[in-house]
Design an enzyme around this catalytic site. Structure first.
Site, mmCIF file in Angstrom:
data_model
loop_
_atom_site.group_PDB
_atom_site.id
_atom_site.type_symbol
_atom_site.label_atom_id
_atom_site.label_comp_id
_atom_site.label_asym_id
_atom_site.label_seq_id
_atom_site.Cartn_x
_atom_site.Cartn_y
_atom_site.Cartn_z
ATOM 1 N N ASP A 330 18.553 -19.475 49.138
ATOM 2 C CA ASP A 330 18.813 -20.234 50.212
ATOM 3 C C ASP A 330 18.374 -21.779 49.905
ATOM 4 O O ASP A 330 17.154 -21.841 49.013
ATOM 5 C CB ASP A 330 18.526 -19.696 51.761
ATOM 6 N N SER A 405 19.649 -27.060 69.401
ATOM 7 C CA SER A 405 18.663 -26.693 70.388
ATOM 8 C C SER A 405 18.631 -27.678 71.214
ATOM 9 O O SER A 405 19.154 -28.808 71.033
ATOM 10 C CB SER A 405 17.448 -26.280 69.759
HETATM 11 N N1 LIG Z 1 15.003 -26.490 65.373
HETATM 12 C C1 LIG Z 1 16.180 -26.893 65.054
HETATM 13 N N2 LIG Z 1 16.989 -27.720 66.196
HETATM 14 C C2 LIG Z 1 18.210 -27.948 66.122
HETATM 15 N N3 LIG Z 1 18.888 -27.873 65.015
HETATM 16 C C3 LIG Z 1 18.411 -27.299 63.713
HETATM 17 C C4 LIG Z 1 17.009 -26.950 64.008
HETATM 18 N N4 LIG Z 1 16.718 -26.299 62.565
HETATM 19 C C5 LIG Z 1 17.616 -26.568 61.924
HETATM 20 N N5 LIG Z 1 18.773 -27.107 62.560
HETATM 21 C C6 LIG Z 1 20.106 -27.501 61.962
HETATM 22 O O1 LIG Z 1 20.792 -26.285 61.789
HETATM 23 C C7 LIG Z 1 21.254 -26.088 60.415
HETATM 24 C C8 LIG Z 1 21.085 -24.745 59.853
HETATM 25 O O2 LIG Z 1 19.512 -24.381 59.884
HETATM 26 P P1 LIG Z 1 19.215 -23.054 59.290
HETATM 27 O O3 LIG Z 1 17.798 -22.905 59.312
HETATM 28 O O4 LIG Z 1 20.123 -22.077 59.988
HETATM 29 O O5 LIG Z 1 19.585 -23.013 57.855
HETATM 30 P P2 LIG Z 1 19.523 -22.183 56.910
HETATM 31 O O6 LIG Z 1 20.985 -21.145 56.970
HETATM 32 O O7 LIG Z 1 18.401 -21.224 56.905
HETATM 33 O O8 LIG Z 1 19.856 -22.585 55.631
HETATM 34 P P3 LIG Z 1 18.530 -23.424 54.802
HETATM 35 O O9 LIG Z 1 17.353 -22.833 55.678
HETATM 36 O O10 LIG Z 1 18.599 -22.966 53.588
HETATM 37 O O11 LIG Z 1 18.830 -24.761 54.839
HETATM 38 C C9 LIG Z 1 20.405 -27.164 59.714
HETATM 39 O O12 LIG Z 1 20.839 -27.599 58.609
HETATM 40 C C10 LIG Z 1 19.926 -28.183 60.761
HETATM 41 O O13 LIG Z 1 20.985 -29.126 60.759
HETATM 42 MG MG LIG Z 2 16.496 -21.411 56.929
#
Ligand SMILES: Nc1ncnc2c1ncn2[C@@H]1O[C@H](COP(=O)(O)OP(=O)(O)OP(=O)(O)O)[C@@H](O)[C@H]1O
Ligand SMILES: [Mg+2]
Ligand SMILES: [K+]
Length: 716
Positions: A330, A405
């Site tokens: 990831d 969020s």
């Molecule tokens: N706290 C938050 N509030 C709103 N949107 C968020 C938040 N954190 C992340 N995002 C959005 O959601 C997307 C997905 O986040 P997530 O952490 O699920 O990614 P992931 O699948 O874990 O991949 P990686 O961590 O490798 O980037 C992010 O790219 C961002 O655009």
């Molecule tokens: Mg993540």
């Protein structure tokens, strides 16, 4: 915290502790440490217990043979000295040595783990825990002994305290010294909400405080599991090992039948071959070398993982690691440093930076993710925003499914909703509510994403009309993240091993592509949800590929469970650690390179020693057959190409060689055959040449040499 915050003295302590651990790993807990050898020697005798030997068919046959020749020797003693007595005694002794040497190999493989388990047991201190009596934290705090804690209990841990049990941080941020578990004294951050929320019992909080929800009952903690793991108590034979054992057992039965069948022929020709000679012949022909070393090779493989700070929950995973074709990683926290921090607010035309910052902050007040907290920090520090604590608000937490969020504020005219999240998610949200995205937004998002940052779009939906629109985009928050150092080289190395790397991220394709290019992965999957991550793995597996995955988040857990090799970061969430079949204590995603190396080493070592063991038979055949049967069948003398002194010295030399080769190969079995990233074909050829040809030639030399020594010492 980070290095700069450490006092000089602390810094020094830190380097010292790190050095201690490293020397401990290299020197103190070396495989051939005298204490380990002493313990292994004692264990070799304990393992003579037939119930233990019965697990290993090859060595069990040798032990039964040793018992029979022992009885034969005693019988000869009572029936008066015969010319055979000395020979039978010598064969008996060397047969027992064969069993003991095999036991010793296994005990040595277990040795370092047992020593480490002892150290870990010592670090398992009984601490006093401060348990919260009410879930809402309003009640008094009571002091209980750590072993009394149960799953679900909430405890407060402050600077200087030892964390009383495994758990998940549900409130607060603290720096934690995890050296008791990892050997690395650099403090790590543990915080609620994000992917760094798991804490391990026995580690120490250095600064600040956290509230921890206990996730493991006493006796089921990480430390307990680690102890039984390094000790090898929970080791089970892998399917490959079982298959090889069946092969070895079959060979043993075949040779047993052959040897038993030889006797009537000999009697028929008027000269019975002695029991001791027949048993010696049998033991030399059955694959004792690999039979004696097989379990040591497996245990040593697990142990080499531990030496690299990787806890493999099953031997099967270690083996699978040796054959991995595809590696999924990831992005955030794995390829990048992972402290995605808000660095900038970029408003759309007509929106003030202040309004954007204020909306971004409102939507993040209850957002416990590191991203959310960094937004609040930026708004407060750069724009002097104040928290308004008395808002009648409903917070909408971040989820990997919605990828947004925010907050719903209840006003007079209705609900005022603020959302922030991935650009595509927010755009659909705005469109659903009658607004639109627009080119200006796309441009900003693209610019930020192309730079490898994560754009978070902020939008609000108002009850009343707003310039004819109910929903509108306010602007974009730039979340900066940095690719970890040395990534490109490591991925290059994986490519040489024939492993394809795929980055999977929930982030948008542009950011993903920028980071993928910078880090040097082969491919990427963007806008991934937990389901699509798992789907990708299943697709790869259906294509006949073995898949490894590293991850740390709860949203990685299903994929970690589906992968053939799932490596969870120790910093990750409890869910990720439970789903995976390996845990990397250093939380280093490129550790997979070493994991693969250890796996390959294990497979190669086992293959090489099996080849060697079976090739060995050729020489022993030429040594023993003419010696044992030339009187019966003089024609067999043409086989006596080694020119060994007497029939007895020939048989004895073969038995001695057969025993000594086990001891000689213990270092190789424990350290593993060196792995070089060359093609599989080239590797096989090389090993066949070394261990196949070597296996044929070495015993000829060895047996001849032993025969010469026996003659020189007048022992034969
Ligand atoms: N706290 C938050 N509030 C709103 N949107 C968020 C938040 N954190 C992340 N995002 C959005 O959601 C997307 C997905 O986040 P997530 O952490 O699920 O990614 P992931 O699948 O874990 O991949 P990686 O961590 O490798 O980037 C992010 O790219 C961002 O655009
Ligand atoms: Mg993540
Ligand atoms: K043998």
């Amino acid at each position: 915290m980070s290095k700069e915050i450490l006092e000089p003295q602390q810094q020094e302590e830190k380097t010292l502790a790190t050095k201690n651990w490293k020397t401990r790993r290299k020197g103190g807990v070396s495989i051939f440490n005298p204490a380990i050898i002493r313990r292994a020697t004692i264990d070799s005798f304990k393992k003579l217990d037939p119930r233990w030997q019965a697990k290993n068919p090859v060595m069990f046959v040798v032990e039964v043979g040793s018992v029979i020749t022992t009885i034969e020797f005693v019988r000869l003693l009572f029936t008066g000295p015969a010319p055979e007595t000395g020979f039978v005694l010598a064969v008996t002794i060397w047969l027992w040595f064969t069993v003991l040497f095999a036991n010793f190999a296994e005990a040595m493989a277990e040795g370092r783990g047992k020593a480490q388990a002892d150290t870990l047991r010592k670090s398992r201190t009984t601490t006093i825990a401060r348990r919260l009596t009410r879930a809402d934290r309003s009640g008094p705090i009571e002091e209980v002994a750590a072993p009394q804690l149960r799953k679900g209990d909430l405890v407060l841990v402050e600077a200087g305290d030892v964390i009383p049990g495994d758990g998940e941080v549900i409130e607060g941020v603290a720096s934690v010294d995890e050296s008791a578990i990892t050997g690395e004294s650099a403090p790590v951050i543990r915080e609620s909400g994000g992917d760094r929320s798991a804490v391990t019992g026995g580690t120490r909080v250095l600064s600040d405080w956290i509230i921890v929800q206990v996730t493991a009952n006493p006796g089921e903690t990480f430390l307990d599991r680690m102890i039984s793991l390094v000790e090898g108590a929970s080791r089970q034979k892998t399917p490959n090992e079982i298959a090889l054992n069946i092969l070895l057992a079959s060979l043993t039965i075949i040779f047993l039948i052959v040897v038993v069948a030889l006797e009537p022929f000999a009697i028929y020709s008027g000269s019975a071959v002695s029991v001791a000679t027949l048993i010696a012949l049998l033991v030399c022909l059955i694959p004792t070398t690999i039979g004696g070393l097989l379990s040591a090779i497996g245990i040593a493989g697990m142990d080499r993982m531990v030496q690299r700070n990787v806890l493999a929950m099953s031997g099967r995973a270690v083996e699978a690691a040796g054959d991995v074709d595809v590696l999924l990683l990831d992005k955030t926290g794995t390829i990048t440093l992972g402290n995605r921090m808000a660095s900038r607010f970029v408003p759309l035309k007509g929106v003030s930076e202040h309004d954007l910052a204020s909306a971004a902050m409102l939507s993040s007040l209850a957002d416990e993710t590191p991203e959310g907290r960094s937004i609040v920090t930026l708004a407060q520090e750069r724009y002097g925003m104040q928290e308004d604590a008395h808002l009648p608000a409903t917070f909408i937490p971040f989820s990997a499914q919605t990828r947004m969020s925010g907050v719903d504020l209840d006003g007079d005219g209705g609900t005022h909703a603020i959302r922030k999240g991935a650009a595509d998610s927010i755009k659909s949200y705005v469109v659903e509510n009658g607004g639109e995205g627009g080119d200006e937004l796309d441009e900003i998002v693209t610019t930020i994403a192309k730079a490898g940052s994560t754009p978070l779009v902020v939008a609000d939906v108002r009850p009343g009309n707003f310039k004819g629109e109910r929903a509108r985009v306010l602007g974009v928050i730039e979340l900066k993240d940095v690719v970890k150092g040395g990534m490109r080289e490591r991925f290059e190395q994986l490519r040489k091993m024939g492993i394809r790397t795929i980055m999977i991220t929930g982030d948008n394709p542009l950011t993903a592509s920028a980071i993928a290019r910078e880090a040097g992965v082969d491919d990427f999957l963007a806008q991934a949800t937990p389901e699509t991550k798992m789907k990708l793995i299943k697709e790869q597996q259906l294509g006949g590929r073995l898949v490894a995955m590293t991850g740390d988040g709860t949203n990685d857990a299903p994929a970690l469970a589906q992968a053939d090799v799932g490596v969870a970061m120790n910093t990750g969430t409890q869910a990720a650690k439970e789903a995976a079949n390996m845990v990397d204590l250093d939380s280093n995603p490129t550790k997979l390179i070493e994991v693969v190396e250890v796996g390959k080493q294990l497979l190669i070592t086992r293959g090489a020693l099996t080849t060697f063991s079976i090739a060995n038979d050729v020489a022993k055949y030429f040594a023993i057959i003419p010696a044992a049967f030339s009187i019966t069948y003089p024609a067999l003398n043409v086989l006596n190409i080694m020119g060994l002194a007497t029939p007895h010295s020939a048989v004895l030399s073969a038995v001695i060689f057969n025993a000594l080769i086990i001891i000689a190969l213990i270092p190789l079995a424990l350290r593993g055959v060196k792995y070089r990233p060359v093609g599989a074909g080239a590797l096989l050829q090389r090993n066949l040449l070394i261990y196949g040809l070597g296996g044929i030639i070495i015993p000829f030399l060895g047996i001849k040499l032993i025969d010469l020594i026996l003659v020189a010492l007048h022992l034969a």
